[in-house]
Design a protein around this motif. Structure first.
Motif, PDB file in Angstrom:
ATOM      1  N   LYS A 175      -1.118   4.677  -4.971  1.00 20.14           N
ATOM      2  CA  LYS A 175      -0.801   5.027  -3.598  1.00 20.14           C
ATOM      3  C   LYS A 175      -0.489   6.517  -3.528  1.00 20.14           C
ATOM      4  N   THR A 176      -0.507   7.017  -2.311  1.00 12.50           N
ATOM      5  CA  THR A 176      -0.179   8.413  -2.065  1.00 12.50           C
ATOM      6  C   THR A 176       1.228   8.518  -1.494  1.00 12.50           C
ATOM      7  N   ARG A 177       1.871   9.623  -1.774  1.00 18.40           N
ATOM      8  CA  ARG A 177       3.215   9.850  -1.235  1.00 18.40           C
ATOM      9  C   ARG A 177       3.255   9.616   0.271  1.00 18.40           C
ATOM     10  N   GLY A 178       4.298   8.941   0.713  1.00 19.17           N
ATOM     11  CA  GLY A 178       4.464   8.667   2.130  1.00 19.17           C
ATOM     12  C   GLY A 178       3.889   7.335   2.579  1.00 19.17           C
ATOM     13  N   GLN A 179       3.034   6.756   1.749  1.00 21.64           N
ATOM     14  CA  GLN A 179       2.446   5.462   2.112  1.00 21.64           C
ATOM     15  C   GLN A 179       3.434   4.325   1.887  1.00 21.64           C
ATOM     16  N   HIS A 180       2.976   3.149   2.308  1.00 22.55           N
ATOM     17  CA  HIS A 180       3.763   1.929   2.162  1.00 22.55           C
ATOM     18  C   HIS A 180       3.046   1.004   1.189  1.00 22.55           C
ATOM     19  N   VAL A 181       3.819   0.188   0.450  1.00 23.84           N
ATOM     20  CA  VAL A 181       3.201  -0.743  -0.486  1.00 23.84           C
ATOM     21  C   VAL A 181       3.905  -2.102  -0.410  1.00 23.84           C
ATOM     22  N   THR A 182       3.124  -3.151  -0.628  1.00 25.09           N
ATOM     23  CA  THR A 182       3.668  -4.515  -0.683  1.00 25.09           C
ATOM     24  C   THR A 182       3.242  -5.153  -1.994  1.00 25.09           C
ATOM     25  N   LEU A 183       4.216  -5.625  -2.731  1.00 23.28           N
ATOM     26  CA  LEU A 183       3.970  -6.309  -3.997  1.00 23.28           C
ATOM     27  C   LEU A 183       4.335  -7.776  -3.830  1.00 23.28           C
ATOM     28  N   ARG A 184       3.574  -8.647  -4.508  1.00 26.20           N
ATOM     29  CA  ARG A 184       3.774 -10.073  -4.316  1.00 26.20           C
ATOM     30  C   ARG A 184       4.094 -10.793  -5.618  1.00 26.20           C
ATOM     31  N   CYS A 185       4.842 -11.865  -5.468  1.00 22.17           N
ATOM     32  CA  CYS A 185       5.295 -12.614  -6.636  1.00 22.17           C
ATOM     33  C   CYS A 185       5.312 -14.104  -6.302  1.00 22.17           C
TER      34      CYS A 185
END
Lengths: 110, 113
Positions: free
Chosen positions: B13-23
């Motif tokens: 990802k790039t700085r400032g972006q959002h991320v979602t991780l799943r489990c």
């Protein structure tokens, strides 16, 4: 706050030699101490816990409340013991939260 | 049972972006915990969820949030990504809310550029 210190980043021993991984903790209450291990390309997994006082894969660990230590020992290291070892502290009031040390890599040479 | 599963395996990802991780926890496990592991360090606790409620929070900024779904799977969200968020994110499940018999997933490697 809880803190766990593993002073050795790397321990290199020959097969058949004893190995001892040091772990010191800071916590004012009654902690529960654990050792987790991560073998190459495998997941982090529980090795042993102080309350069970059992020996797993030849490893033992004794909780010394006076010295606030929980060192992991094995009298005769095997090549398959090569792995990353993490000491961890749990506090029941904090649910499942584990505070981990920085880890010690053990390399057992043939 | 495949054990705890996490997705994706890697992402950039790039700085400032959002991320979602799943489990997805082990079947029958009701508690999910999230840890961040920076290279060369031990895992650091971020959150614990049990029965869909937050039970613990580590010393992380509000940019980090999580939730647990009715099927006990969980998401970790990180907003406004910083370079320092680059790490391996581990998910661990356990049967109960207070249990140190935690089973870890393989982790998601996040790289922020």
């Amino acid at each position: 706050a809880q803190r766990v210190t593993q002073p050795e980043k790397l321990l290199s021993v020959f097969k058949g030699a004893p190995v001892e991984l040091k772990c010191n903790y800071s916590y004012s209450g009654s902690p529960e101490l654990f050792w987790y291990v991560q073998y190459s390309r495998q997941r982090l997994q529980l090795l042993l816990r102080h309350i069970s006082r059992e020996s797993i894969k030849g490893f033992t660990a004794d909780l010394n409340k006076g010295e606030t230590s929980f060192h992991l020992k094995k009298p005769f290291a095997q090549e398959e013991d090569s792995a990353m070892y993490y000491c961890a502290l749990g506090v029941k009031a904090a649910g499942n939260k584990l505070t981990f040390g920085g880890g010690t890599r053990v390399l057992v040479k043939p | 049972d495949a054990g705890v599963t996490q997705s994706p395996t890697h992402l950039i990802k790039t700085r400032g972006q959002h991320v979602t991780l799943r489990c997805s926890p082990i079947s029958g496990h009701k508690s999910v915990s999230w840890y961040q592991q920076v290279l060369g360090q031990g895992p650091q606790f971020i959150f614990q969820y049990y029965e869909k409620e937050e039970r613990g929070r580590g010393n992380f900024p509000d940019r980090f949030s999580a939730r647990q779904f009715p099927n006990y799977s969980s998401e970790l969200n990180v907003n406004a990504l910083l370079l320092g968020d680059s790490a391996l994110y581990l998910c661990a499940s356990s049967l109960q809310g207070v249990s140190y018999e935690q089973y870890f997933g393989p982790g998601t490697r996040l790289t922020v550029t």
